[in-house]
Structures are given as structure tokens and as C-alpha cells.
Design a protein around this motif. Structure first.
Motif, PDB file in Angstrom:
ATOM      1  N   TYR A 246       0.742  -1.166  -0.011  1.00  0.00           N
ATOM      2  CA  TYR A 246      -0.027  -0.172  -0.631  1.00  0.00           C
ATOM      3  C   TYR A 246       0.473   0.863  -0.082  1.00  0.00           C
ATOM      4  O   TYR A 246       1.525   1.428   1.065  1.00  0.00           O
ATOM      5  N   ASN A 247       0.393   2.291  -0.713  1.00  0.00           N
ATOM      6  CA  ASN A 247       0.736   3.890  -0.316  1.00  0.00           C
ATOM      7  C   ASN A 247       0.715   4.205   1.118  1.00  0.00           C
ATOM      8  O   ASN A 247      -0.470   4.025   1.543  1.00  0.00           O
ATOM      9  N   LEU A 248       1.116   4.800   1.280  1.00  0.00           N
ATOM     10  CA  LEU A 248       0.973   5.240   2.904  1.00  0.00           C
ATOM     11  C   LEU A 248       1.079   7.111   2.665  1.00  0.00           C
ATOM     12  O   LEU A 248       2.463   7.643   2.591  1.00  0.00           O
ATOM     13  N   TYR A 249      -0.033   7.666   3.260  1.00  0.00           N
ATOM     14  CA  TYR A 249       0.247   9.137   3.226  1.00  0.00           C
ATOM     15  C   TYR A 249      -0.188   9.705   4.360  1.00  0.00           C
ATOM     16  O   TYR A 249      -1.074   8.684   5.182  1.00  0.00           O
ATOM     17  N   ASN A 250       1.397  10.819   4.535  1.00  0.00           N
ATOM     18  CA  ASN A 250       0.765  11.499   6.605  1.00  0.00           C
ATOM     19  C   ASN A 250      -0.008  12.720   6.010  1.00  0.00           C
ATOM     20  O   ASN A 250       0.241  13.250   4.980  1.00  0.00           O
ATOM     21  N   TYR A 251      -1.466  13.013   6.496  1.00  0.00           N
ATOM     22  CA  TYR A 251      -1.985  13.903   6.524  1.00  0.00           C
ATOM     23  C   TYR A 251      -2.328  15.183   7.309  1.00  0.00           C
ATOM     24  O   TYR A 251      -2.102  15.147   9.196  1.00  0.00           O
ATOM     25  N   ASN A 252      -1.970  16.040   6.783  1.00  0.00           N
ATOM     26  CA  ASN A 252      -1.793  17.703   7.525  1.00  0.00           C
ATOM     27  C   ASN A 252      -2.915  18.108   8.060  1.00  0.00           C
ATOM     28  O   ASN A 252      -2.948  18.962   7.036  1.00  0.00           O
ATOM     29  N   PRO A 253      -4.061  18.340   8.900  1.00  0.00           N
ATOM     30  CA  PRO A 253      -5.282  19.281   8.543  1.00  0.00           C
ATOM     31  C   PRO A 253      -5.518  20.697   9.022  1.00  0.00           C
ATOM     32  O   PRO A 253      -6.306  21.096   8.127  1.00  0.00           O
ATOM     33  N   ILE A 254      -4.366  20.905   9.020  1.00  0.00           N
ATOM     34  CA  ILE A 254      -3.688  22.269   9.195  1.00  0.00           C
ATOM     35  C   ILE A 254      -3.835  22.738   8.060  1.00  0.00           C
ATOM     36  O   ILE A 254      -4.638  24.283   7.452  1.00  0.00           O
ATOM     37  N   ASN A 255      -2.643  22.747   7.502  1.00  0.00           N
ATOM     38  CA  ASN A 255      -2.980  23.124   5.829  1.00  0.00           C
ATOM     39  C   ASN A 255      -3.859  22.448   4.441  1.00  0.00           C
ATOM     40  O   ASN A 255      -3.244  22.200   3.570  1.00  0.00           O
ATOM     41  N   ASN A 256      -4.333  21.337   4.849  1.00  0.00           N
ATOM     42  CA  ASN A 256      -4.900  19.585   4.675  1.00  0.00           C
ATOM     43  C   ASN A 256      -4.265  19.990   3.281  1.00  0.00           C
ATOM     44  O   ASN A 256      -4.431  19.651   2.173  1.00  0.00           O
TER      45      ASN A 256
END
Length: 600
Positions: A246-256
């Protein structure tokens, strides 16, 4: 060590997919998978000071206080294990909160005196004063760490310098996660281990929906931590996720925004990956991305050039950098000057495995030989090296010496052909050689010493002459030659200077030849003196006389002879010199000897 989740599958399915120990309960519906290694019970390593009542462990832990490490276990692999019997001094019923770590490190230091310590495993929950540590742990083994590891504790962990494991499970079972750090590198904040799958988060759900992410699987890792203390190898429980990559991505809710973490692997309900980031993540089934990268190769033209990427999925994020350890940036690198830039690129898309590669921007230098060269006019010999400062233009652009080209010169001293070599520099390459003419210097520009008046000898007179260029005295026979007129008779003599070597042309210099001392005869008469003089080549004579040897002279011009009317019976002193009239001007020779003569 492979990890496997506590799962509800049939025994046959588990046996098909992995080789590990399992236990089945009475209804044969639950199989508990474990690690592939075993750890020796702590009691084999420590000597304990137990109380009489073994159950009275509120001050010292279940087994009592460790007094020493047993001998005979040198070079034994040993794991300080605080998720099994972790309460035996390190965490017992300590009266102060969080002092378990202090005791755990003491225990570690005691153990490593006799054994090779390979791992340090931390408990999954904090204990309260008065708790029955072991039983409490057994009943609540799926609890996560309810409190954070503060900065001072992380600093203590950092000194251990061995792999640190945070394990959510009992004994060797994985219930929620197993997180290991090879080294603690960041202690500037608090750390609360956690890992959850199939989470719910409005912002993250909105993001993946708006970006048409295919079947995302949402997880969180250490979301409540202030920091990540290092790079974590994570094995976490992930149900309802098919085996594979799988591809793993980190999500930053501050800058979307998202950033690609790397590849994650799912096997038998255990998701494994490595990350130095915390917070919200999502996975997508790995698909192979295709893209075409085209570099640039061309001659310097003063314009910026870059690489071009095409064929990648729409909506991809593209990052670039120009060095192996450089920072990734979405700004595309360019190159204007001659040289080569290797551009590494990274293309990220939620539905694809990130694609990395590189392409080159090659700007070739312009050939200086195609430029125009000016400033090489004809020069005249100076006796010194001549290095003309030429001008080089490429089209309408005037190039800059030292930046775009350098100059080197031939000997360029003697008359003939001089040379200059123009070598490209910076954005220009190649060389070109040009010649220019160095003319001989005219002898008319030289200086000469004055030629003094000479006296008639009856022979040819050849006076020497000094010729100079500036302060440099030239050499007869090398720089010039001399030729003379007849230079015998009285009048004007000549010297002809003819340039030679680095000098050209001729120039004639003249000098005066005057009569020598005349022969003189004096005949006395009544109140007179007849003076007769003779000198070869004389135009006339000048008679000088006085009444005494040192008296005031009177002068009379005459021809060959002259009668002077004087007083009778008086002595006069007489001398004569001849002269030559040249270009209307009289030039005198030397006087004869002063003679006394008396009139009658």
C-alpha cells in the motif's frame, strides 16, 4: 521479528498463511498468534530480596527488590521486558507517579553488567499506588499508555542506546500495535504511543473524497503526541485490509495537504511500515505510476531551461531537488548558465506508489570561435611586449573579459606578426587565435646626439653618433647602420642612419668642417702691418689685433691678405683664423698663435 494479530479466523486459514505458534480455545474459534522468539523469565537473571509474605509487594514489587545480577550469564541475549512481569521493582506499587522508568533503567544498568542487552520493552499502561500490578495488567492488557512520556523521560531513554519497544499486547501477543525506535533522537516534547485503524476524522474524510482517492484506509499513529521521538518501525493491527502493498500518506489538517510516507505492507491483519511522522494517515492500494521525464540539452542562450514531466496521473503532487540531501520543493529547478544540473523528481498521488527519478539539464557552452573579435589594429614596435586589449562580441552581446573569456599572448615584441589567444570561460568554450601586425619603428622617431663641428684634416671625417629610442640606446649594426659622405673638404659633412631589425627608414644628420689654423705672415710698413694668411678651404679670414698681449682686440675681416693702418713705431699683437661660409653663415676655425709685430 514477524508479528501477527490476535484474530478470529479458522485454524486452517492461519496455518496456511504463516508458520508460528498458536493456541486454540475450547470452542476452536479463536487463535492467538505470537512472535517467533522467546524471552527468558527475568527471575533467571536477578537475585531478589523477597519479603516473608510474597504477596506483600506494595513497596518492592511481586518478586522483591533486585539486589544483584546473577553470575554465569555473560554474553547472554537478554530483553528487559516490562509487558510481562514488568512490575517487579521497576513499576511495582511505587509511591510516586512515573518513577517506574527510573527503576527500569536502574534494572537495565544492572542487567547489562553481566549480559548483552538487545531490547528494552516498555509497559502498555501506567500503574497507580496500591494496584495489584500483575493482576491489574492481566485484566487490562489491551489498554494503551494513558499518559505521555515527558521530555525528561525521553532523555533518559535516549541514553539507553538500544532498540526501544512500545508494545500493546500481553506476553508475545499483538493486540493493537508494536512500535520500536532504533534510537531516540528527539526529546523536545512529550510522547504518547498509540495506533488505531479504521478511524473517523471529518477533515481527512473530506480530503480523500474531494481528491477521488480510491478505497482509502484511515489510521492514526501517535496522534496525541507532541513529538515523534525518532523514526518508528510500526506493526499495528489492521483488520479488513487485504494482504499486499500500500501507499502510505500522512495528512496535515492544518494546511489540508498530504505527504508520501512510503510503502506499507499488510500481512495477516498486521500492517507494517516505517515513519518519522505522527498524526493522521491513509493508505491506498499500491498502483504503479508511469511518467515520462525529458531533460534538456542545448547551447547556452542566456535563457532558463528545465526538465519536463508528462504522462503522470492528473492531480499528482510533483516535488524536486538538486542534491541527494536537499529539501524537496514544488518549485521546478532551472539552469541558465553552462553546466549540468541533475534534477531529482518525486511524483505523488494518493492512488499510486510514489514515483521518483531524475533527469538532467545540460547547458553547453557557446563556441567562442563564432564570436567577432575587434581591437587588433596594426601596432608599432616599442621594444616591449604588446598585449592589445581586444573586444569580443557574440551577436549583439559584448562579452566580459575574465567572466566570459580570457586572453593569452605570444611574444609580441619584435616587428612582424603578433598573436593573441581568446579562450572561452563560463558560458563560453573553445579557443580562437588571432594575429596582428607589429610595424618596424621609423628612425625619424628616434633621438640623436648633436654632431660637433670638426676641423679640416685632409682626410674623410667619420664621427660616431648615439641613437636612442626613449631611454634605450640602440646598437649600431643591430638596430641601425651608418654611412658617411666624403666629409674631406671644409663645409658640411653628412652621416646617414639606416634602420635595421625592428627599425626602418633613413635619416641624414650633418656637421660642420671648418678650416684648420691658417699659416700667417706679417710685413711691417710705415704706420702699417700687412697680414697674409693661408688655410685650405677657407672662405676668408678674421684678423684680431691689440696693442698688448692681453689688450682689447680689434677684428678685421679680410681675404688672403690685409694691410692694417696703424700708428708708427708701435708694437701690435696679431692672430688670424680662417672661416668657411656655410648656408650663408660663417663657421670659424681655430686662431693662429698670437704674434707681436712693430710698425715702422
Amino acid at each position: 521479528m514477524p508479528l501477527h494479530a490476535n484474530t478470529k479466523e479458522t485454524k486452517d486459514e492461519i496455518i496456511k498463511t504463516a508458520a508460528f505458534d498458536y493456541k486454540e480455545n475450547s470452542n476452536n474459534t479463536t487463535i492467538t498468534a505470537t512472535f517467533d522468539f522467546r524471552m527468558t523469565d527475568n527471575r533467571n537473571y536477578f537475585k531478589y530480596n523477597r519479603k516473608t509474605n510474597k504477596n506483600d509487594h506494595y513497596d518492592t514489587g511481586i518478586y522483591g527488590t533486585i539486589e544483584s545480577v546473577k553470575a554465569g550469564y555473560d554474553h547472554t541475549n537478554f530483553t528487559v521486558d516490562y509487558y510481562n512481569y514488568y512490575n517487579y521493582t521497576a513499576t511495582g506499587e511505587i509511591q510516586k507517579v512515573n518513577t517506574w522508568l527510573e527503576y527500569a533503567i536502574k534494572e537495565y544498568n544492572m542487567a547489562k553488567q553481566k549480559n548483552k542487552i538487545t531490547t528494552f520493552v516498555f509497559p502498555t499502561q501506567e500503574l497507580s499506588d496500591g494496584d495489584d500490578a500483575f493482576l491489574n495488567y492481566m485484566r487490562k492488557h489491551r489498554y494503551k499508555h494513558p499518559t505521555a512520556f515527558v521530555a525528561s523521560e525521553l532523555a533518559s531513554m535516549q541514553k539507553l542506546s538500544i532498540p526501544l519497544v512500545f508494545h500493546s499486547g500481553y506476553d508475545l501477543h499483538l493486540y493493537d500495535y508494536n512500535m520500536s525506535f532504533q534510537k531516540i533522537t528527539n526529546t523536545n516534547g512529550s510522547f504518547t504511543p498509540s495506533a488505531h485503524d479504521q478511524i473517523m476524522n471529518n477533515k481527512l474524510e473530506a480530503y480523500v473524497k474531494s481528491h477521488d482517492v480510491n478505497a482509502p484506509y484511515l489510521i492514526e499513529v501517535n496522534a496525541n503526541s507532541q513529538i515523534m521521538p525518532g523514526t518508528a518501525n510500526v506493526h499495528m493491527r489492521a483488520e479488513n485490509l487485504a494482504n499486499g502493498y500500500y501507499n502510505l500518506y500522512n495528512y496535515n489538517p492544518i494546511n489540508n495537504a498530504i505527504s508520501y510516507v512510503g510503502r506499507a505492507v499488510e500481512k495477516d491483519d498486521v500492517l507494517s511500515f516505517t515513519t518519522s511522522q505522527k498524526g493522521l494517515f491513509f493508505l491506498t492500494k499500491e498502483k504503479v505510476m508511469k511518467a515520462t521525464a525529458k531533460g534538456y540539452r542545448g547551447t547556452y542562450d542566456g535563457k532558463a531551461h528545465t526538465i519536463n514531466l508528462s504522462g503522470y496521473p492528473s492531480g499528482s503532487k510533483i516535488s524536486y531537488r538538486t542534491s541527494a540531501n536537499g529539501t524537496w520543493s514544488t518549485k521546478k529547478p532551472t539552469r541558465t548558465s553552462a553546466g549540468t544540473t541533475t534534477v531529482s523528481y518525486k511524483i505523488e498521488h494518493p492512488n499510486y506508489k510514489a514515483l521518483t527519478g531524475s533527469a538532467k539539464i545540460e547547458v553547453l557552452g557557446r563556441n567562442i570561435a563564432k564570436g567577432s573579435i575587434t581591437g587588433l589594429s596594426t601596432r608599432t614596435y616599442t621594444g616591449k611586449r604588446i598585449n592589445p586589449n581586444v573586444m569580443v562580441k557574440y551577436g549583439s552581446t559584448t562579452l566580459i573579459k575574465g567572466k566570459d573569456y580570457t586572453l593569452s599572448y605570444g611574444e609580441n615584441t619584435n616587428a612582424g606578426k603578433g598573436s593573441v589567444k581568446i579562450s572561452g570561460k563560463g558560458n563560453y568554450t573553445g579557443t580562437i587565435s588571432k594575429t596582428f601586425t607589429i610595424n618596424k619603428r621609423s628612425v625619424s622617431t628616434l633621438s640623436y646626439n648633436s654632431l660637433s663641428t670638426r676641423t679640416y684634416t685632409g682626410k674623410a671625417i667619420k664621427p660616431s653618433i648615439t641613437v636612442k629610442y626613449g631611454k634605450t640606446t640602440l646598437k649600431n649594426g643591430r638596430d641601425y647602420t651608418l654611412s658617411y659622405g666624403k666629409n674631406v673638404a671644409t663645409g658640411k659633412g653628412t652621416v646617414k642612419i639606416t634602420g635595421k631589425g625592428n627599425y626602418r627608414g633613413t635619416i641624414t644628420r650633418s656637421f660642420k668642417i671648418v678650416p684648420k689654423k691658417p699659416s700667417v705672415s706679417i710685413k711691417a710698413g710705415k704706420g702699417s702691418l700687412k697680414v697674409t694668411a693661408k688655410a685650405t678651404g677657407a672662405s676668408g679670414y678674421q684678423i684680431a689685433y691689440a696693442t698688448s698681449a692681453k689688450g682689447k682686440l680689434k677684428y678685421v675681416t679680410s681675404g688672403t691678405s690685409k694691410t692694417l693702418k696703424l700708428s708708427r713705431n708701435k708694437t701690435y699683437y696679431v692672430k688670424v683664423r680662417a672661416y668657411k661660409t656655410i648656408d650663408g653663415k660663417k663657421y670659424y676655425g681655430a686662431y693662429s698663435t698670437l704674434k707681436p709685430s712693430k710698425t715702422k
